[in-house]
Motif scaffolding. Structure first.
Motif, PDB file in Angstrom:
ATOM      1  N   ASN A 167      12.777  -2.565   3.955  1.00  0.00           N
ATOM      2  CA  ASN A 167      11.864  -1.428   4.056  1.00  0.00           C
ATOM      3  C   ASN A 167      11.628  -0.762   2.706  1.00  0.00           C
ATOM      4  O   ASN A 167      10.519  -0.292   2.430  1.00  0.00           O
ATOM      5  N   LEU A 168      12.647  -0.740   1.876  1.00  0.00           N
ATOM      6  CA  LEU A 168      12.472  -0.184   0.536  1.00  0.00           C
ATOM      7  C   LEU A 168      11.484  -1.029  -0.274  1.00  0.00           C
ATOM      8  O   LEU A 168      10.614  -0.499  -0.968  1.00  0.00           O
ATOM      9  N   LEU A 169      11.599  -2.349  -0.165  1.00  0.00           N
ATOM     10  CA  LEU A 169      10.679  -3.239  -0.867  1.00  0.00           C
ATOM     11  C   LEU A 169       9.244  -3.055  -0.370  1.00  0.00           C
ATOM     12  O   LEU A 169       8.290  -3.078  -1.162  1.00  0.00           O
ATOM     13  N   ILE A 170       9.075  -2.873   0.940  1.00  0.00           N
ATOM     14  CA  ILE A 170       7.737  -2.601   1.477  1.00  0.00           C
ATOM     15  C   ILE A 170       7.218  -1.270   0.944  1.00  0.00           C
ATOM     16  O   ILE A 170       6.056  -1.156   0.526  1.00  0.00           O
ATOM     17  N   GLU A 222       3.409   1.870  -2.277  1.00  0.00           N
ATOM     18  CA  GLU A 222       3.046   2.844  -3.301  1.00  0.00           C
ATOM     19  C   GLU A 222       2.364   2.173  -4.492  1.00  0.00           C
ATOM     20  O   GLU A 222       1.407   2.722  -5.067  1.00  0.00           O
ATOM     21  N   ALA A 223       2.837   0.987  -4.867  1.00  0.00           N
ATOM     22  CA  ALA A 223       2.231   0.266  -5.988  1.00  0.00           C
ATOM     23  C   ALA A 223       0.784  -0.122  -5.690  1.00  0.00           C
ATOM     24  O   ALA A 223      -0.044  -0.237  -6.608  1.00  0.00           O
ATOM     25  N   ALA A 224       0.458  -0.307  -4.411  1.00  0.00           N
ATOM     26  CA  ALA A 224      -0.908  -0.654  -4.015  1.00  0.00           C
ATOM     27  C   ALA A 224      -1.819   0.561  -3.973  1.00  0.00           C
ATOM     28  O   ALA A 224      -3.025   0.423  -3.716  1.00  0.00           O
ATOM     29  N   GLY A 225      -1.250   1.741  -4.214  1.00  0.00           N
ATOM     30  CA  GLY A 225      -2.049   2.959  -4.279  1.00  0.00           C
ATOM     31  C   GLY A 225      -2.221   3.704  -2.974  1.00  0.00           C
ATOM     32  O   GLY A 225      -2.989   4.663  -2.897  1.00  0.00           O
ATOM     33  N   PHE A 226      -1.492   3.308  -1.927  1.00  0.00           N
ATOM     34  CA  PHE A 226      -1.608   3.994  -0.645  1.00  0.00           C
ATOM     35  C   PHE A 226      -0.777   5.279  -0.651  1.00  0.00           C
ATOM     36  O   PHE A 226       0.330   5.312  -1.209  1.00  0.00           O
ATOM     37  N   THR A 227      -1.305   6.315  -0.011  1.00  0.00           N
ATOM     38  CA  THR A 227      -0.631   7.621  -0.046  1.00  0.00           C
ATOM     39  C   THR A 227      -0.511   8.295   1.321  1.00  0.00           C
ATOM     40  O   THR A 227      -0.006   9.409   1.419  1.00  0.00           O
ATOM     41  N   LYS A 228      -1.014   7.641   2.370  1.00  0.00           N
ATOM     42  CA  LYS A 228      -0.988   8.267   3.696  1.00  0.00           C
ATOM     43  C   LYS A 228       0.431   8.625   4.109  1.00  0.00           C
ATOM     44  O   LYS A 228       0.690   9.681   4.691  1.00  0.00           O
ATOM     45  N   ILE A 229       1.382   7.735   3.811  1.00  0.00           N
ATOM     46  CA  ILE A 229       2.802   8.010   4.081  1.00  0.00           C
ATOM     47  C   ILE A 229       3.388   8.617   2.816  1.00  0.00           C
ATOM     48  O   ILE A 229       3.274   8.044   1.731  1.00  0.00           O
ATOM     49  N   GLU A 230       4.003   9.769   2.955  1.00  0.00           N
ATOM     50  CA  GLU A 230       4.468  10.522   1.796  1.00  0.00           C
ATOM     51  C   GLU A 230       5.822  10.026   1.292  1.00  0.00           C
ATOM     52  O   GLU A 230       6.800  10.012   2.022  1.00  0.00           O
ATOM     53  N   ASN A 231       5.849   9.599   0.051  1.00  0.00           N
ATOM     54  CA  ASN A 231       7.077   9.214  -0.663  1.00  0.00           C
ATOM     55  C   ASN A 231       7.998   8.276   0.135  1.00  0.00           C
ATOM     56  O   ASN A 231       9.195   8.534   0.258  1.00  0.00           O
ATOM     57  N   PRO A 232       7.481   7.168   0.681  1.00  0.00           N
ATOM     58  CA  PRO A 232       8.351   6.286   1.463  1.00  0.00           C
ATOM     59  C   PRO A 232       9.437   5.627   0.619  1.00  0.00           C
ATOM     60  O   PRO A 232      10.547   5.412   1.097  1.00  0.00           O
ATOM     61  N   ASN A 285       1.162  -7.726   0.285  1.00  0.00           N
ATOM     62  CA  ASN A 285      -0.036  -8.037   1.067  1.00  0.00           C
ATOM     63  C   ASN A 285      -0.786  -6.728   1.327  1.00  0.00           C
ATOM     64  O   ASN A 285      -0.448  -5.969   2.228  1.00  0.00           O
ATOM     65  N   LYS A 286      -1.811  -6.467   0.517  1.00  0.00           N
ATOM     66  CA  LYS A 286      -2.481  -5.167   0.566  1.00  0.00           C
ATOM     67  C   LYS A 286      -3.074  -4.865   1.938  1.00  0.00           C
ATOM     68  O   LYS A 286      -3.015  -3.724   2.418  1.00  0.00           O
ATOM     69  N   LYS A 287      -3.633  -5.869   2.586  1.00  0.00           N
ATOM     70  CA  LYS A 287      -4.227  -5.660   3.903  1.00  0.00           C
ATOM     71  C   LYS A 287      -3.171  -5.233   4.912  1.00  0.00           C
ATOM     72  O   LYS A 287      -3.400  -4.330   5.732  1.00  0.00           O
ATOM     73  N   ARG A 288      -2.020  -5.870   4.866  1.00  0.00           N
ATOM     74  CA  ARG A 288      -0.946  -5.528   5.801  1.00  0.00           C
ATOM     75  C   ARG A 288      -0.273  -4.207   5.427  1.00  0.00           C
ATOM     76  O   ARG A 288       0.157  -3.452   6.284  1.00  0.00           O
ATOM     77  N   LEU A 289      -0.190  -3.921   4.146  1.00  0.00           N
ATOM     78  CA  LEU A 289       0.402  -2.663   3.694  1.00  0.00           C
ATOM     79  C   LEU A 289      -0.421  -1.466   4.150  1.00  0.00           C
ATOM     80  O   LEU A 289       0.125  -0.406   4.482  1.00  0.00           O
ATOM     81  N   GLU A 290      -1.729  -1.642   4.187  1.00  0.00           N
ATOM     82  CA  GLU A 290      -2.616  -0.540   4.561  1.00  0.00           C
ATOM     83  C   GLU A 290      -2.344  -0.038   5.977  1.00  0.00           C
ATOM     84  O   GLU A 290      -2.515   1.146   6.286  1.00  0.00           O
ATOM     85  N   THR A 291      -1.891  -0.942   6.846  1.00  0.00           N
ATOM     86  CA  THR A 291      -1.634  -0.564   8.250  1.00  0.00           C
ATOM     87  C   THR A 291      -0.167  -0.270   8.519  1.00  0.00           C
ATOM     88  O   THR A 291       0.223  -0.091   9.663  1.00  0.00           O
ATOM     89  N   TRP A 292       0.651  -0.234   7.477  1.00  0.00           N
ATOM     90  CA  TRP A 292       2.087   0.018   7.652  1.00  0.00           C
ATOM     91  C   TRP A 292       2.304   1.418   8.219  1.00  0.00           C
ATOM     92  O   TRP A 292       1.698   2.385   7.773  1.00  0.00           O
ATOM     93  N   GLY A 293       3.204   1.516   9.179  1.00  0.00           N
ATOM     94  CA  GLY A 293       3.468   2.798   9.834  1.00  0.00           C
ATOM     95  C   GLY A 293       4.585   3.615   9.217  1.00  0.00           C
ATOM     96  O   GLY A 293       4.890   4.711   9.694  1.00  0.00           O
TER      97      GLY A 293
END
Length: 421
Positions: A254-257, A262-272, A362-370
């Motif tokens: 989960n840490l690697l995900i 965050e490296a992909a630029g997603f911010t919806k989830i705060e500081n995962p 996988n940017k597409k899969r990361l975008e939908t990560w919960g």
């Protein structure tokens, strides 16, 4: 949206597995992302046979036989049984709350998966359904049917799909269920005997023989479980060690995900990444303090898994566990957040297990990560087991009706007789 999945009423064991796979998607603590579900499920089956993450209350193990017996008496069909199960759903909804574990509370008459389907494997495991190979339609047609005996003078015999000792359904059932989800003393006493007699060597039987359980989050902190000996203690020890050791891999995954997210630029989830760095660090410190792998015989562990499953574990799953334990041996897991060996092992495991559905990178899969992918430690259905046993133990604490204590056999005696049967 109603489910569009259609189910064949052929193999209750296959149905159970598919239902549990779907159920795990809504059970955050049980979700399995690294492909180790076969191990988790084997240990759960070894400790608590017949149980499921879809089970809510113990009385369903009586509701289903009562309905099927009624329909068999009328020589009805599986569709008739379904309608009667929906009648029960509506009866329970009218008199209960969602928190009482009513299956179909939200769906009502639109319910697709009947309680009997969910509990069928348990009914077979505990000998409530006498022939474990019967599916629901076969049980309906068999129960109450007549068959010729070998001796002509004895005439015909009446066949039974269900155990002869099942307590009687309350009057008016299923249009009326006066006790709701609560077992009567007699019902609880019978269910406890079924569990103990059918699975006498299991941890489940050992715990069913206890007057009550304490409030613990994991089975290896339950005093009654810790008092078990022999094979029960052996399986519990391996279940604990596997949970404690492999949880590090789950958190590192989960840490690697989170870092990839965050490296992909997603911010919806705060500081995962910060959150999982902290959680992984807590696990690593606890591992260093307690050294759970030092007394873990991994060869015996895989022997136990093979015995429970009846077949050897898949080679890739076994190799991953062995490799993770090997990396931990003599190392400081607190350094694994920067360790290429540990991270590479987890990345390769995800890639092998999930293929194109892998999230890391996988940017597409990361975008939908919960925000969490199987980060909870394994507890082997413990919360569900506590609920089922709690229903039984609470009802038993009320005391018998219509009989004296001297007329009853104590659970410890039942367990001893069952073990030597």
């Amino acid at each position: 949206m109603a489910s569009s999945i259609s189910w064949l009423d052929a193999s209750s064991e296959e149905q159970k597995r598919m239902r549990e796979i779907l159920g795990l998607f809504s059970d955050k603590e049980s979700r399995e992302e690294l492909g180790l579900g076969q191990i988790r499920d084997a240990l759960g089956d070894g400790l608590f046979p017949g149980t499921s993450t879809l089970h809510t209350r113990a009385r369903y193990m009586l509701f289903s036989p009562w309905i099927f017996q009624q329909i068999s008496t009328r020589r009805g069909t599986l569709e008739d049984a379904r309608k009667l199960e929906l009648t029960l759903v509506n009866t329970l909804r009218d008199q209960g709350s969602r928190n009482e574990g009513i299956i179909g509370y939200e769906a009502g008459s639109a319910l697709q998966t009947m309680p009997s389907t969910i509990y069928w494997s348990a009914l077979s495991t505990y000998g409530i359904l006498q022939n474990p190979n019967l599916n629901r339609e076969q049980a309906l047609s068999l129960h109450g049917a007549h068959a010729a005996t070998e001796l002509e003078e004895l005439g015909e015999a009446t066949l039974r799909a269900w155990h002869a000792g099942i307590p009687e359904a309350p009057e008016g059932f299923p249009n009326e269920v006066p006790e709701g989800m609560e077992l009567t003393f007699e019902e609880a006493d019978w269910l406890r005997e079924r569990i103990i007699y059918s699975q006498p060597e299991s941890m489940l039987a050992h715990l069913a023989a206890q007057p009550s359980l304490t409030e613990n989050a994991v089975p290896w902190e339950e005093p009654a479980a810790l008092a078990a000996t022999g094979e029960r203690a052996r399986i519990l020890h391996h279940a604990q060690r596997f949970s404690e050791v492999i949880h590090g891999a789950q958190l590192l995954y989960n840490l690697l995900i989170a870092e990839s997210y965050e490296a992909a630029g997603f911010t919806k989830i705060e500081n995962p990444a910060e959150s999982f760095t902290q959680r992984y660090g807590e696990w690593a410190q606890e591992f260093v303090d307690n050294q759970p792998a030092t007394d873990w015989d991994i060869e015996d562990f895989f022997l136990v898994i093979t015995k429970i499953r009846g077949s050897r574990l898949g080679a890739s799953s076994e190799a991953f566990v062995r490799d993770w334990v090997k990396i931990l041996d003599g190392a400081d897991p607190r350094t694994f957040t920067t360790s290429s060996a540990a991270g590479d092992l987890v990345r390769k495991r995800e890639s092998r297990n999930k293929g194109a559905m892998a999230r890391i990178g996988n940017k597409k899969r990361l975008e939908t990560w919960g925000g969490s992918s199987g980060a909870g430690s394994y507890v082997y259905r413990w919360s569900y087991v506590k609920t089922i046993l709690g229903d039984i133990q609470t009802a038993l604490a009320s005391g018998p009706t219509g009989e004296t204590a001297q007329d009853r056999t104590e659970p410890a005696e039942i367990l001893e007789v069952a073990q030597h049967a």
